[in-house]
Design an enzyme around this catalytic site. Structure first.
Site, PDB file in Angstrom:
ATOM      1  CD1 TRP A 165       1.415  80.892  69.090  1.00 29.63           C
ATOM      2  CD2 TRP A 165       3.283  79.640  69.154  1.00 29.63           C
ATOM      3  NE1 TRP A 165       1.247  79.853  68.210  1.00 29.63           N
ATOM      4  CE2 TRP A 165       2.369  79.078  68.222  1.00 29.63           C
ATOM      5  CE3 TRP A 165       4.532  79.029  69.357  1.00 29.63           C
ATOM      6  CZ2 TRP A 165       2.672  77.918  67.501  1.00 29.63           C
ATOM      7  CZ3 TRP A 165       4.818  77.886  68.647  1.00 29.63           C
ATOM      8  CH2 TRP A 165       3.889  77.338  67.729  1.00 29.63           C
ATOM      9  CE1 TYR A 183      -0.102  81.659  73.525  1.00 28.53           C
ATOM     10  CE2 TYR A 183       0.484  79.688  74.744  1.00 28.53           C
ATOM     11  CZ  TYR A 183       0.605  80.488  73.623  1.00 28.53           C
ATOM     12  OH  TYR A 183       1.450  80.117  72.607  1.00 28.53           O
ATOM     13  CD  GLU A 199       4.166  77.747  72.613  1.00 33.55           C
ATOM     14  OE1 GLU A 199       2.936  77.861  72.788  1.00 33.55           O
ATOM     15  OE2 GLU A 199       4.689  76.713  72.177  1.00 33.55           O
ATOM     16  CG  ASN A 250       5.352  72.995  73.310  1.00 34.72           C
ATOM     17  OD1 ASN A 250       5.697  74.066  73.787  1.00 34.72           O
ATOM     18  ND2 ASN A 250       4.122  72.785  72.857  1.00 34.72           N
ATOM     19  CD  GLU A 251       1.473  74.286  75.645  1.00 33.12           C
ATOM     20  OE1 GLU A 251       0.471  73.684  75.230  1.00 33.12           O
ATOM     21  OE2 GLU A 251       1.542  75.521  75.692  1.00 33.12           O
ATOM     22  CD  GLN A 266       1.515  74.883  65.947  1.00 29.83           C
ATOM     23  OE1 GLN A 266       2.414  74.834  66.781  1.00 29.83           O
ATOM     24  NE2 GLN A 266       0.420  75.598  66.142  1.00 29.83           N
ATOM     25  CD  GLU A 321      -3.433  77.223  67.748  1.00 29.38           C
ATOM     26  OE1 GLU A 321      -2.250  77.486  67.489  1.00 29.38           O
ATOM     27  OE2 GLU A 321      -3.791  76.701  68.814  1.00 29.38           O
ATOM     28  CD1 TRP A 322      -1.915  73.543  68.116  1.00 31.95           C
ATOM     29  CD2 TRP A 322      -1.180  71.773  66.972  1.00 31.95           C
ATOM     30  NE1 TRP A 322      -0.541  73.500  68.232  1.00 31.95           N
ATOM     31  CE2 TRP A 322      -0.066  72.423  67.548  1.00 31.95           C
ATOM     32  CE3 TRP A 322      -0.953  70.618  66.210  1.00 31.95           C
ATOM     33  CZ2 TRP A 322       1.241  71.974  67.368  1.00 31.95           C
ATOM     34  CZ3 TRP A 322       0.363  70.168  66.037  1.00 31.95           C
ATOM     35  CH2 TRP A 322       1.426  70.840  66.612  1.00 31.95           C
ATOM     36  CG  HIS A 372       5.662  72.105  69.493  1.00 31.97           C
ATOM     37  ND1 HIS A 372       6.115  73.311  69.985  1.00 31.97           N
ATOM     38  CD2 HIS A 372       4.325  72.231  69.458  1.00 31.97           C
ATOM     39  CE1 HIS A 372       5.098  74.123  70.226  1.00 31.97           C
ATOM     40  NE2 HIS A 372       3.992  73.487  69.907  1.00 31.97           N
TER      41      HIS A 372
END
Ligand code: FCB
Length: 448
Positions: free
Chosen positions: A403, A301, A356, A160-161, A15, A410-411, A116
């Protein structure tokens, strides 16, 4: 509680780094995916991103200016192993050496995320997470990183996630590699990912040059009770950890992705519901997943409000018309940072880091040259206050990473969404601290 508490910020390699083809780096799935037309908003890609690979010194200086105590970043696997496995690329190690030394000499503690999402393309072509060897590939990479950096770095996060890179990468196809695999395959991938986590933990401990702390950083949409009635709290807790009945919704769950790692078993409701899709689950696989770790990282989030319904079952409360939301259209729910950590701590009994949390805003440079991101300040303070309330109530929370440190790729949304404390002008690569960065500086000074 007198434990050390870290105020930090987070980023990830693809990123921000750019330098996609430099110094011997191999291709990864996000390079390939975002260079394909039509995959990412306006055909953006991370070839240059924030050019952090060349501007890391300036970025660390900005961290120091904000007073950030910890910096969570990820290593790009294909910089270290251009082919994913086998030959090590010394220049890749050298970049992270320089970054880490710069952080340490500026008083910022490094937190390394091993993975990530930028999965080496060569390994993807060899079957990626479908291939049982993927477990060893990841462990080899983890071992190399810890062998090399653990003289200076003591905190490492494996994944990550995992929900997101399997769920978005292979179930909905909205992220690289952009596939909609059969569910049976995605359950097998998840199984391999958790085995890879366990094998990496073993490999990392074996080579660490000093005691290290290892964590895992899954994500979740929190379920918060709609009232403080015991029934609603129980409804929220049970929905938070329940496996969704529809197998196609499975990939975002908490317990499926954490019970094996933390307890060495899959949740029973999931085992029942997903039986037709499950791989052969061997006791030795579960034992491997369940390595002792030192902390539970969690990205949070937002969440839902939940209450006990008329039939006694948990039900989600409909959001009110015009509810608060971010530029990503994500709801603003500060209570998630109270209830998420609390429920997770009650279940898993490990120190927690919020790895995050943050928001995207429609930031712009005003005529006075500043970025007045009042809603980010308000969002962050509201969330953090809830986190500290959880801490006061006995939840062992060790840190918070906003974050993101700076606006970045952003992807699938490309550069459309701005999450940073630092504004990045992608044309000139000029960085400007937003009002929120000054606010965070003051917050950190007052809450050391
Ligand atoms: C998380 C990702 C992170 C970033 C934020 C907004 O899901 O881990 O890379 O994209 O969302």
């Amino acid at each position: 509680m007198n434990q050390e508490f870290i105020w930090g910020a987070a980023t990830s390699s693809y990123q921000i780094e750019g330098a996609a083809d430099e110094d011997g780096k191999g291709l990864h799935i996000w390079d390939v995916y975002s260079r394909q037309p039509g995959m990412v908003f306006d055909n953006h890609n991370g070839d240059v991103a924030c050019d952090h690979y060349h501007r890391y010194r300036e970025d660390v200086a900005l961290m120091k200016e904000i007073g950030i105590q910890g910096y969570r970043f990820s290593i790009s696997w294909s910089r270290i192993f251009p082919e994913g496995t086998g030959k090590v690329n010394e220049k890749g190690l050298a970049f992270y050496d320089k970054l880490i030394d710069e952080l340490i000499s500026n008083g910022v503690k490094p937190y390394i995320t091993l993975f990530h999402w930028d999965y080496p393309y060569e390994l993807y072509q060899r079957g990626g997470w479908m291939n049982p060897d993927s477990v060893d590939w990841f462990a080899e990479y983890a071992k190399t990183v810890v062998e090399h950096f653990s003289d200076r770095v003591t905190c490492f996060i494996t994944f990550n996630e995992p929900q997101c890179f399997i769920g978005m990468g292979h179930v909905t196809g909205r992220h690289a590699p952009g596939l909609k695999n059969p569910l049976r395959d995605t359950f097998l991938m998840a199984h391999h990912v958790m085995m890879a986590h366990g094998k990496a933990v073993q490999a990392m401990r074996a080579v660490a040059k000093q005691p290290i702390l290892i964590g895992y950083a899954p994500t979740s949409t929190v379920c918060a009770p709609d009232s403080d009635r015991a029934e609603d709290i129980e409804a929220a807790r049970s929905l938070y950890f329940q496996c969704p009945e529809k197998p196609e919704e499975w990939s975002w769950n908490v317990s499926w992705w954490s019970d094996p790692v933390m307890f060495g078993r899959y949740p029973e409701d999931g085992i029942r519901q997903y039986a037709p899709y499950l791989p052969d689950i061997r006791p030795e696989d579960l034992a491997l997943m369940n390595q002792p770790i030192d902390f539970y990282g969690q990205n949070i989030y937002n969440g839902y409000r939940v209450r006990q319904g008329g039939d006694g079952k948990p039900e989600c409360v409909k959001r009110s018309p015009g509810y608060d939301k971010t530029a990503m259209e994500w709801p603003v729910t500060p209570e998630s940072l109270y209830w998420g950590p609390r429920f997770l701590y009650e279940r898993y009994q490990k120190p927690i880091y919020i790895t995050e949390n943050g928001m995207a805003c429609h930031d712009m440079i005003s005529r006075d040259g500043h970025i007045h991101d009042a809603s980010r300040i308000d969002f962050t303070e509201a969330y953090i206050r809830e986190l500290l309330r959880a801490r006061e109530d006995g939840v062992d929370i060790r840190g918070y990473f906003y974050w993101s440190l700076m606006d970045n790729f952003e992807w699938t949304e490309g550069y459309r969404e701005r999450f940073g404390l630092i504004y990045v002008d992608y044309q000139t690569q000029k960085r400007t601290l937003k009002d929120s960065a000054y606010w965070y500086r003051e917050w950190i000074q007052n809450h050391r």
